[in-house]
Scaffold this motif. Structure first.
Motif, short mmCIF file in Angstrom:
data_model
loop_
_atom_site.label_atom_id
_atom_site.label_comp_id
_atom_site.label_asym_id
_atom_site.label_seq_id
_atom_site.Cartn_x
_atom_site.Cartn_y
_atom_site.Cartn_z
N TYR A 254 0.78 -1.24 0.00
CA TYR A 254 0.00 0.00 0.00
C TYR A 254 0.82 1.29 0.00
N GLY A 255 1.93 1.32 0.72
CA GLY A 255 2.70 2.56 0.79
C GLY A 255 3.44 2.67 2.11
N GLY B 287 -0.26 5.18 2.37
CA GLY B 287 -0.86 3.96 1.85
C GLY B 287 -2.03 3.45 2.66
N MET C 260 -4.26 8.08 -3.40
CA MET C 260 -4.27 6.62 -3.56
C MET C 260 -4.64 6.23 -4.98
N ARG D 35 -2.87 2.40 -5.41
CA ARG D 35 -2.78 1.49 -4.27
C ARG D 35 -3.15 2.24 -2.99
N GLY D 36 -3.65 1.49 -2.04
CA GLY D 36 -4.01 2.11 -0.78
C GLY D 36 -5.04 1.27 -0.03
#
Length: 320
Positions: free
Chosen positions: A50-51, A133, A179, A184-185
């Motif tokens: 996700y981050g 994320g 996101m 992504r997230g």
């Protein structure tokens, strides 16, 4: 021999047996899947998937603080959001002490104060340079104690809607574009079993209604953004031993914030609606098989008991 015996049975008996087998098989499969998710399924690699950063609201106490610590332990930098700067600094120091080198930022905001739109915009701007994320919308408000709907004053009703509905909507809206851009997230909205598990929550009506919004908001966003690489989830806990729940000591059915947070973080990215703590899942099942009128009667009796205790406490304070 067995086939011969079956051939002698009437058609209705064979049909009934087949239905019973299907029902039993389905129940066994669901139980196995629940057991796997509750005890065996590994959490997702949050930073890689996700981050690098997570934003956690209501991060000074209870569930929010515990989730922030768990996310930091998973390797994410954490942006701690709350209204008390001293408590935020204390939690940030705790994160760094538990995980040396962990990155932290703090942002002071009172979601119940005037100017919510401007304050959320300022928060979004402060994290614009970060690879956010994970967003955990944990900040929320409940009644001080149970009360009838006509006893809910204007300020309490307004604050419930501001914290449980408006801030979740605005902050998600503010951080979602980043996101989408990064493809992504994960958004985790902390709902409540009062709206998802229980058929009703008498004497907590406005609170339960705001959490029902969180549930539907999350479920619809999950469908909207799943194909964009963004997972949206509503977590619906029952009681957790926090100040908000007025529970001091953890029990099996009211786990500590730390126990809940470990399960919570492990569930991120999976089902759009879940109850991460396994004992809450058992309660969900039990409530689902008891006739609703019986559950309603039990819940009303429990809420009336809490109301009387709360009113007595208020009376003692006024007498001082």
């Amino acid at each position: 021999m067995a086939f011969a015996i079956l051939a002698q049975q009437p058609a209705w008996a064979l049909a009934l047996a087949a239905v019973g087998l299907i029902v039993a098989t389905r129940a066994a499969v669901l139980l196995a899947l629940w057991f796997y998710a509750a005890f065996l399924r590994p959490g997702k690699p949050l930073r890689a998937r996700y981050g690098a950063w997570a934003v956690v609201t209501g991060a000074t106490d209870g569930i929010g603080r515990a989730i922030a610590l768990e996310l930091a332990a998973a390797g994410l930098g954490v942006v701690l959001v709350g209204r008390n700067p001293d408590k935020l600094a204390k939690v940030a120091a705790e994160v760094r002490a538990r995980r040396p080198g962990a990155e932290t930022r703090t942002f002071v905001i009172d979601f119940a104060a005037d100017g919510l739109a401007e304050n959320v915009a300022a928060l979004a701007e402060s994290v614009r340079d970060l690879d956010v994320g994970v967003l955990v919308n944990n900040a929320g408000l409940c009644y001080p104690y149970a009360r009838y709907f006509h006893e809910v004053d204007e300020k309490l009703a307004r604050d419930l809607i501001a914290l449980n509905v408006e801030q979740v909507t605005r902050l998600t809206h503010a951080l979602m574009p980043g996101m989408v851009r990064r493809k992504r997230g994960a958004v985790v909205n902390i709902g409540s079993g009062a709206a998802t598990i229980l058929p009703s929550d008498p004497l907590y009506t406005v609170y339960a209604a705001t959490k029902a919004y969180v549930d539907q908001f999350s479920r619809s966003l999950y469908v909207e953004y799943k194909n964009m690489g963004i997972d949206v989830q509503c977590q619906a806990p029952m009681y957790v031993a926090t100040k908000m729940a007025s529970i001091r000591n953890a029990t099996l059915l009211a786990p500590s914030p730390e126990t809940y947070a470990r399960a919570s973080v492990r569930y991120i990215g999976y089902e759009p609606r879940c109850t991460p703590h396994w004992a809450h899942g058992v309660v969900w099942y039990l409530f689902s098989i008891v006739p609703e009128p019986l559950v309603d009667r039990y819940l009303l009796g429990m809420s009336l008991f809490i109301r009387e205790k709360g009113r007595a406490k208020d009376a003692r304070k006024k007498a001082l």
